[in-house]
Write an enzyme that holds these catalytic residues in place. Structure first.
Site, PDB file in Angstrom:
ATOM      1  N   ARG A 114      10.760   7.269   3.770  1.00 49.32           N
ATOM      2  CA  ARG A 114      10.708   8.725   3.869  1.00 49.32           C
ATOM      3  C   ARG A 114      11.414   9.223   5.128  1.00 49.32           C
ATOM      4  O   ARG A 114      12.032  10.296   5.119  1.00 49.32           O
ATOM      5  CB  ARG A 114       9.265   9.207   3.818  1.00 49.32           C
ATOM      6  CG  ARG A 114       8.621   9.017   2.447  1.00 49.32           C
ATOM      7  CD  ARG A 114       7.127   9.325   2.489  1.00 49.32           C
ATOM      8  NE  ARG A 114       6.885  10.687   2.966  1.00 49.32           N
ATOM      9  CZ  ARG A 114       5.689  11.118   3.349  1.00 49.32           C
ATOM     10  NH1 ARG A 114       4.626  10.298   3.332  1.00 49.32           N
ATOM     11  NH2 ARG A 114       5.527  12.368   3.749  1.00 49.32           N
ATOM     12  N   TYR A 158      12.063  -0.008  -3.652  1.00 46.78           N
ATOM     13  CA  TYR A 158      11.615   1.376  -3.797  1.00 46.78           C
ATOM     14  C   TYR A 158      12.763   2.223  -4.328  1.00 46.78           C
ATOM     15  O   TYR A 158      13.938   1.885  -4.143  1.00 46.78           O
ATOM     16  CB  TYR A 158      11.193   1.966  -2.447  1.00 46.78           C
ATOM     17  CG  TYR A 158       9.836   1.541  -1.945  1.00 46.78           C
ATOM     18  CD1 TYR A 158       8.715   2.338  -2.162  1.00 46.78           C
ATOM     19  CD2 TYR A 158       9.666   0.368  -1.230  1.00 46.78           C
ATOM     20  CE1 TYR A 158       7.464   1.969  -1.680  1.00 46.78           C
ATOM     21  CE2 TYR A 158       8.426  -0.015  -0.747  1.00 46.78           C
ATOM     22  CZ  TYR A 158       7.330   0.784  -0.976  1.00 46.78           C
ATOM     23  OH  TYR A 158       6.092   0.413  -0.503  1.00 46.78           O
ATOM     24  N   ARG A 165       0.830  -1.199   0.000  1.00 50.38           N
ATOM     25  CA  ARG A 165       0.000   0.000   0.000  1.00 50.38           C
ATOM     26  C   ARG A 165       0.871   1.257   0.000  1.00 50.38           C
ATOM     27  O   ARG A 165       1.777   1.379   0.808  1.00 50.38           O
ATOM     28  CB  ARG A 165      -0.922  -0.004   1.222  1.00 50.38           C
ATOM     29  CG  ARG A 165      -2.032  -1.046   1.144  1.00 50.38           C
ATOM     30  CD  ARG A 165      -2.863  -1.079   2.403  1.00 50.38           C
ATOM     31  NE  ARG A 165      -2.100  -1.579   3.536  1.00 50.38           N
ATOM     32  CZ  ARG A 165      -2.621  -1.827   4.735  1.00 50.38           C
ATOM     33  NH1 ARG A 165      -3.912  -1.577   4.960  1.00 50.38           N
ATOM     34  NH2 ARG A 165      -1.871  -2.289   5.702  1.00 50.38           N
ATOM     35  N   ASP A 184       1.214   5.545   0.120  1.00 57.80           N
ATOM     36  CA  ASP A 184       0.551   6.707   0.710  1.00 57.80           C
ATOM     37  C   ASP A 184       0.175   7.727  -0.352  1.00 57.80           C
ATOM     38  O   ASP A 184       0.593   7.633  -1.511  1.00 57.80           O
ATOM     39  CB  ASP A 184       1.487   7.378   1.719  1.00 57.80           C
ATOM     40  CG  ASP A 184       1.716   6.545   2.966  1.00 57.80           C
ATOM     41  OD1 ASP A 184       0.821   5.751   3.311  1.00 57.80           O
ATOM     42  OD2 ASP A 184       2.781   6.687   3.589  1.00 57.80           O
TER      43      ASP A 184
END
Length: 264
Positions: free
Chosen positions: A200, A109, A49, A51
């Protein structure tokens, strides 16, 4: 049959992946498109999932359907009804035991940062931005403190639902490409799994180190503190891309899509 799809999207216009009452999420748009194509409701599960504001180059989803359709038609059919910033890249029939999340052995990522005295324009929403120069050597030294199995509580969002903060990062690569008075930085991460906001929050620390606010060894101190208060502020979602999961070879699923090719 069980169908797996590889989906790419720009997350700037959406409230993340997971379905919301607003209907303005990637899952909502994908399921609506699939329902229009299949003429019946279809519920999807995703590998990871994302954001609000986060992008994906190869989000993998799966769903079960009694419909017998040519496998390529799931790509063309869904894309007919999807908004222009979401596209199904491929479709494959997979065995019933395949699970897009549970069968993944790793996840990847990338984070793209524009280093420039001027804020992004064409890339707005697609890159993070710093105006002070970054020290690549310092950041590369710092990431050595994150490789391997660690408790990543210091990089975990308060709303994270993961059962354990212990994860294993197998790879972090930092590359750079000079432009005209600017520079693009690409940070690529691979791990068995990630916590909510983990990348992040790591990026916030790496940028602080790259700009000279802390020495490289500070990242080990943050890691060992096991407290979110020890780390730097969470970095922007704009430059974060879910590159996709890694599966065992016997599933025969793609590892790259055409969506990869534009990313710096």
């Amino acid at each position: 049959m069980r169908i797996a799809l590889g989906v790419s999207y720009s997350g700037s216009a959406y409230e993340g992946w997971q379905s919301q009452l607003s209907g303005n999420t990637v899952q909502d748009k994908l399921e609506l498109a699939l329902a229009k194509f299949a003429a019946q409701p279809i519920r999807t599960l995703c590998c990871g999932r994302t954001d609000a504001g986060v992008h994906a180059l190869m989000q993998v989803v799966h769903f079960d359907t009694p419909l017998q359709r040519d496998i390529a038609s799931w790509v063309r059919g869904a894309n007919t009804f999807l908004p222009r910033d979401i596209a199904v890249q491929w479709a494959r029939e997979v065995p019933d035991e395949f699970h897009c999340r549970g069968s993944a052995v790793a996840r990847r990522y990338a984070y793209v940062v524009l280093e420039s005295p001027v804020r992004p324009s064409v890339e707005a929403g697609r890159v993070g931005w710093v105006y002070r120069p970054l020290d690549g050597a310092a950041m590369r030294q710092a990431i050595t403190h994150l490789i391997g199995e660690h408790d990543f509580s210091s990089f975990r969002a308060a709303q994270c639902q993961a059962k354990s903060p212990v994860k294993t990062i197998s790879r972090i690569d930092i590359s750079e490409r000079a432009g005209t008075g600017s520079k693009y930085w690409r940070f690529e991460f691979e791990a068995n799994a990630f916590l909510h906001h983990m990348i992040r929050n790591i990026m916030g620390c790496l940028v602080a180190i790259g700009q000279g606010s802390y020495p490289p060894g500070w990242l080990a101190e943050v890691r060992d503190a096991r407290s979110r208060d020890a780390a730097a502020p969470t970095f922007s979602p704009d430059g974060l891309y879910f590159l996709g999961p890694v599966y065992e070879d016997h599933y025969g699923l793609p590892v790259r899509t055409a969506a990869y090719d534009w990313l710096p």
